[in-house]
Design a protein around this motif. Structure first.
Motif, PDB file in Angstrom:
ATOM      1  N   ARG A  76       0.927   4.392  20.516  1.00 56.63           N
ATOM      2  CA  ARG A  76       1.280   4.897  19.194  1.00 56.63           C
ATOM      3  C   ARG A  76       2.778   4.714  18.977  1.00 56.63           C
ATOM      4  N   GLU A  77       3.135   4.250  17.773  1.00 58.15           N
ATOM      5  CA  GLU A  77       4.519   3.876  17.454  1.00 58.15           C
ATOM      6  C   GLU A  77       5.000   4.668  16.251  1.00 58.15           C
ATOM      7  N   LEU A  78       6.211   5.220  16.325  1.00 55.44           N
ATOM      8  CA  LEU A  78       6.816   5.891  15.183  1.00 55.44           C
ATOM      9  C   LEU A  78       7.305   4.842  14.195  1.00 55.44           C
ATOM     10  N   VAL A  79       6.928   4.972  12.914  1.00 54.29           N
ATOM     11  CA  VAL A  79       7.375   3.989  11.924  1.00 54.29           C
ATOM     12  C   VAL A  79       8.278   4.595  10.852  1.00 54.29           C
ATOM     13  N   ALA A  80       8.221   5.904  10.653  1.00 55.72           N
ATOM     14  CA  ALA A  80       9.071   6.506   9.629  1.00 55.72           C
ATOM     15  C   ALA A  80       9.163   8.006   9.863  1.00 55.72           C
ATOM     16  N   PHE A  81      10.355   8.558   9.593  1.00 61.07           N
ATOM     17  CA  PHE A  81      10.602   9.975   9.868  1.00 61.07           C
ATOM     18  C   PHE A  81      11.507  10.524   8.783  1.00 61.07           C
ATOM     19  N   ILE A  82      11.129  11.699   8.258  1.00 67.82           N
ATOM     20  CA  ILE A  82      11.974  12.354   7.264  1.00 67.82           C
ATOM     21  C   ILE A  82      12.140  13.813   7.656  1.00 67.82           C
ATOM     22  N   PHE A  83      13.384  14.248   7.714  1.00 70.87           N
ATOM     23  CA  PHE A  83      13.660  15.623   8.095  1.00 70.87           C
ATOM     24  C   PHE A  83      13.215  16.578   6.980  1.00 70.87           C
ATOM     25  N   SER A  84      13.142  17.849   7.331  1.00 72.01           N
ATOM     26  CA  SER A  84      12.776  18.872   6.352  1.00 72.01           C
ATOM     27  C   SER A  84      13.763  18.905   5.186  1.00 72.01           C
ATOM     28  N   THR A  85      14.991  18.458   5.456  1.00 72.88           N
ATOM     29  CA  THR A  85      16.030  18.430   4.423  1.00 72.88           C
ATOM     30  C   THR A  85      15.870  17.261   3.457  1.00 72.88           C
ATOM     31  N   GLY A  86      15.018  16.317   3.811  1.00 72.95           N
ATOM     32  CA  GLY A  86      14.843  15.119   2.987  1.00 72.95           C
ATOM     33  C   GLY A  86      15.626  13.920   3.493  1.00 72.95           C
ATOM     34  N   VAL A  87      16.434  14.109   4.513  1.00 74.09           N
ATOM     35  CA  VAL A  87      17.177  12.998   5.111  1.00 74.09           C
ATOM     36  C   VAL A  87      16.219  12.154   5.957  1.00 74.09           C
TER      37      VAL A  87
ATOM     38  N   PHE B  82       9.251  -0.536   4.618  1.00 75.42           N
ATOM     39  CA  PHE B  82       8.572   0.760   4.528  1.00 75.42           C
ATOM     40  C   PHE B  82       9.570   1.820   4.070  1.00 75.42           C
ATOM     41  N   THR B  83       9.071   2.758   3.269  1.00 80.09           N
ATOM     42  CA  THR B  83       9.888   3.881   2.821  1.00 80.09           C
ATOM     43  C   THR B  83       9.075   5.166   2.880  1.00 80.09           C
TER      44      THR B  83
ATOM     45  N   TYR C  72       4.619  10.695   1.821  1.00 81.19           N
ATOM     46  CA  TYR C  72       4.144   9.363   1.441  1.00 81.19           C
ATOM     47  C   TYR C  72       4.770   8.305   2.347  1.00 81.19           C
ATOM     48  N   LEU C  73       4.077   7.177   2.432  1.00 82.06           N
ATOM     49  CA  LEU C  73       4.638   6.003   3.078  1.00 82.06           C
ATOM     50  C   LEU C  73       4.362   4.804   2.184  1.00 82.06           C
ATOM     51  N   GLN C  74       5.415   4.307   1.568  1.00 82.89           N
ATOM     52  CA  GLN C  74       5.308   3.087   0.757  1.00 82.89           C
ATOM     53  C   GLN C  74       5.514   1.892   1.671  1.00 82.89           C
ATOM     54  N   MET C  75       4.550   1.012   1.695  1.00 85.84           N
ATOM     55  CA  MET C  75       4.593  -0.156   2.569  1.00 85.84           C
ATOM     56  C   MET C  75       4.540  -1.414   1.716  1.00 85.84           C
ATOM     57  N   ASN C  76       5.584  -2.207   1.784  1.00 87.55           N
ATOM     58  CA  ASN C  76       5.675  -3.448   1.032  1.00 87.55           C
ATOM     59  C   ASN C  76       5.751  -4.639   1.978  1.00 87.55           C
ATOM     60  N   SER C  77       5.530  -5.809   1.430  1.00 78.93           N
ATOM     61  CA  SER C  77       5.612  -7.049   2.212  1.00 78.93           C
ATOM     62  C   SER C  77       4.848  -6.924   3.529  1.00 78.93           C
ATOM     63  N   LEU C  78       3.634  -6.475   3.420  1.00 78.42           N
ATOM     64  CA  LEU C  78       2.840  -6.213   4.618  1.00 78.42           C
ATOM     65  C   LEU C  78       2.525  -7.485   5.377  1.00 78.42           C
ATOM     66  N   LYS C  79       2.477  -7.337   6.703  1.00 75.12           N
ATOM     67  CA  LYS C  79       2.223  -8.449   7.607  1.00 75.12           C
ATOM     68  C   LYS C  79       0.970  -8.143   8.435  1.00 75.12           C
ATOM     69  N   PRO C  80       0.316  -9.166   8.966  1.00 75.98           N
ATOM     70  CA  PRO C  80      -0.852  -8.898   9.810  1.00 75.98           C
ATOM     71  C   PRO C  80      -0.541  -7.956  10.976  1.00 75.98           C
TER      72      PRO C  80
ATOM     73  N   LEU D 152       0.856  -1.181   0.000  1.00 71.34           N
ATOM     74  CA  LEU D 152       0.000   0.000   0.000  1.00 71.34           C
ATOM     75  C   LEU D 152       0.894   1.234   0.000  1.00 71.34           C
ATOM     76  N   ARG D 153       0.388   2.316  -0.559  1.00 77.25           N
ATOM     77  CA  ARG D 153       1.071   3.602  -0.440  1.00 77.25           C
ATOM     78  C   ARG D 153       0.133   4.597   0.205  1.00 77.25           C
ATOM     79  N   LEU D 154       0.533   5.068   1.367  1.00 78.81           N
ATOM     80  CA  LEU D 154      -0.233   6.094   2.064  1.00 78.81           C
ATOM     81  C   LEU D 154       0.241   7.473   1.618  1.00 78.81           C
TER      82      LEU D 154
END
Length: 118
Positions: free
Chosen positions: A44-55, A67-68, A79-87, A17-19
């Motif tokens: 609540r769990e953090l799964v992905a973080f991108i700085f304002s710089t793109g890092v 996840f990317t 965006y959040l690209q999620m592959n190989s998703l698990k239950p 899925l892509r959010l």
């Protein structure tokens, strides 16, 4: 200020899925962006973080390699690209924006449900 997530839904294990989180009302390029998730009965769990710089920050082990996170400043969208998703990826996924110079100033979206099930 608005953060509107979309792209969630029901997907089979192994699927993708892509959010998307479309934002408005603030200067997107000045904000770090992230995705969190919350499963029933869990914190609540953090799964992905991108700085304002793109890092990107390192991903947690639970999603690393699957996840990317990415951002398009021209579209004020993350965006959040999620592959190989698990239950165990089943949760409500939330978009968050943090002002780069003052992390206490942050905004949340309303969330989008992701359900991974056969």
């Amino acid at each position: 200020v608005q953060l509107v997530e979309s792209g969630g839904g029901l997907v089979q294990p192994g699927g993708s899925l892509r959010l998307s989180c479309v934002t408005s009302g603030f200067t997107f390029s000045s904000y770090h962006m992230s995705w969190y998730r919350q499963a029933p009965g869990k914190e609540r769990e953090l799964v992905a973080f991108i700085f304002s710089t793109g890092v990107r920050r390192n991903y947690p082990d639970s999603v690393k390699g699957r996840f990317t996170i990415s951002r398009d400043n021209a579209k004020s969208t993350v965006y959040l690209q999620m592959n190989s998703l698990k239950p165990e990826d089943t949760a409500v996924y939330y978009c968050n924006a943090k002002l780069a110079i003052d992390w206490s100033r942050d905004y949340w979206g309303q969330g989008t449900q992701v359900t991974v099930s056969s």
